[in-house]
Design an enzyme around this catalytic site. Structure first.
Site, mmCIF file in Angstrom:
data_model
loop_
_atom_site.group_PDB
_atom_site.id
_atom_site.type_symbol
_atom_site.label_atom_id
_atom_site.label_comp_id
_atom_site.label_asym_id
_atom_site.label_seq_id
_atom_site.Cartn_x
_atom_site.Cartn_y
_atom_site.Cartn_z
ATOM 1 C CB VAL A 200 -0.938 0.006 1.224
ATOM 2 C CG1 VAL A 200 -1.700 1.327 1.291
ATOM 3 C CG2 VAL A 200 -1.904 -1.162 1.154
ATOM 4 C CG ASP B 211 3.259 10.036 -8.854
ATOM 5 O OD1 ASP B 211 4.459 9.780 -8.640
ATOM 6 O OD2 ASP B 211 2.331 9.555 -8.181
ATOM 7 N N GLY C 248 8.491 2.976 -14.368
ATOM 8 C CA GLY C 248 9.316 1.856 -14.817
ATOM 9 C C GLY C 248 8.568 0.543 -14.801
ATOM 10 C CG ASP C 249 7.056 -0.929 -11.197
ATOM 11 O OD1 ASP C 249 8.166 -1.480 -11.310
ATOM 12 O OD2 ASP C 249 6.671 -0.394 -10.142
ATOM 13 N NE ARG D 109 -3.924 8.597 -17.405
ATOM 14 C CZ ARG D 109 -4.439 7.552 -18.061
ATOM 15 N NH1 ARG D 109 -4.356 6.340 -17.542
ATOM 16 N NH2 ARG D 109 -5.027 7.720 -19.218
ATOM 17 C CE LYS E 176 11.397 -1.117 -7.478
ATOM 18 N NZ LYS E 176 11.049 0.015 -8.372
ATOM 19 C CB THR F 155 14.206 2.485 -17.979
ATOM 20 O OG1 THR F 155 14.526 2.170 -16.619
ATOM 21 C CG2 THR F 155 13.352 1.376 -18.557
#
Length: 307
Positions: A12, A247, A252-253, A287, A40, A221
């Protein structure tokens, strides 16, 4: 439909929205506080599912309200949670994020139940792994779990994707030998190789070093510059799509989930898959939140079609 298994973490995320990060000893006010699903592993599983893959997640959560929240989130995004186990006596993983007005973040993680994931959990999912097209893992769960999952995958010609995050300097050689594709960011790659990434020449040196460690396919990346891909057939920087970042959490995920979902088993379309994943990531950074920001396959396809 591609079948992807993700082994990894769920958290969370509690995000403190701030003007800028506090200096040592400084007290500042938060502009806002928000909560969302993260981790992740969970982020990558949701990204793969939203990219159109049949996606399964292997994970442990706590026997608490946060664990129930994580399960609900995964299911609503289309991730199969059959192999997400509830662990009594342990809290669900939690991430504490500072997010500044430039869209940059820093993160502190309480791993909780993520560190309870075991080799037995992987062995219980052996048939699932054997029947999949690709498996993704990271380093927010015990590393022996990643090794066991990749062992099963490699025996059954399943593509193995390692996101070495958070990075450790000396990755076990056993894990590297089992990895078909490694996908660090530039900071993680630098820690693994010992070569600081400052420009294209140094990022190429990083990919060369990762190849020397035994990994055939490398994707690094590189923030808003894009991603550097290096395989036996292609070596180039795939540019990022320029957007105003709100944000960067989970960007990356999102990239890894979409990349794996679009990638051919022989990596022959890696440039096209990386471009599609870059577009998905660009939408995500515009977003707020990790999981809520991840776009759908149709969103990405429609946007690329207009371009």
């Amino acid at each position: 439909m591609k079948k992807i298994v993700v082994v990894g973490s769920s958290n969370v995320d509690t995000t403190l929205h701030v003007v800028d990060f506090p200096k040592p000893g400084e007290t500042i006010n938060a502009l806002d506080i928000t909560e969302a699903g993260g981790g992740k592993g969970a982020n990558q599983a949701i990204a793969a599912a939203k990219a159109g893959s049949e996606t399964y997640f292997i994970n442990r959560v706590g026997e608490d309200s946060s664990g129930r929240f994580i399960l609900k989130q995964l299911k609503c995004y289309g991730v199969d949670t059959t192999y997400v186990q509830t662990t009594s006596g342990t809290n669900t993983g939690h991430a504490y994020i500072n997010l500044n007005e430039a869209g940059q973040n820093n993160i502190i993680i309480d791993h909780g139940a993520n560190y309870e994931l075991s080799i037995d959990d992987i062995d219980a999912a052996e048939e699932l792994i054997k029947d999949s097209d690709a498996i993704i893992t990271q380093l927010e769960t015990p590393i022996e779990v990643a090794i066991e999952a990749f062992k099963i995958a490699k025996k059954n010609n399943v593509v193995t994707v390692l996101n070495p995050a958070p990075a450790i300097k000396d990755l076990p050689k056993e894990l590297l030998k089992l990895t078909d594709m490694i996908a660090p960011n530039e900071t993680e790659s630098s820690l693994i190789t010992g070569i600081e990434v400052t420009d294209l020449e140094s990022i190429k040196a990083n990919s060369d070093k990762l190849h020397e460690l035994g990994i055939e396919n490398v994707v690094i990346t590189y923030g808003d510059k894009g991603s550097y891909i290096s395989t036996s057939n292609v070596e180039k920087l795939v540019p990022a799509f320029k957007v105003e970042a709100a944000d960067t959490t989970g960007a990356g995920d999102t990239f890894i989930g979409f990349l794996t979902s679009q990638l051919n088993a022989d990596f022959s379309n890696i440039e096209q898959a990386a471009t599609f994943a870059a577009r998905a990531s660009s939408i995500a950074v515009s977003r707020l939140g990790a999981q809520p920001s991840i776009p759908t396959y149709n969103e990405v396809k429609e946007l690329m079609g207009r371009e």
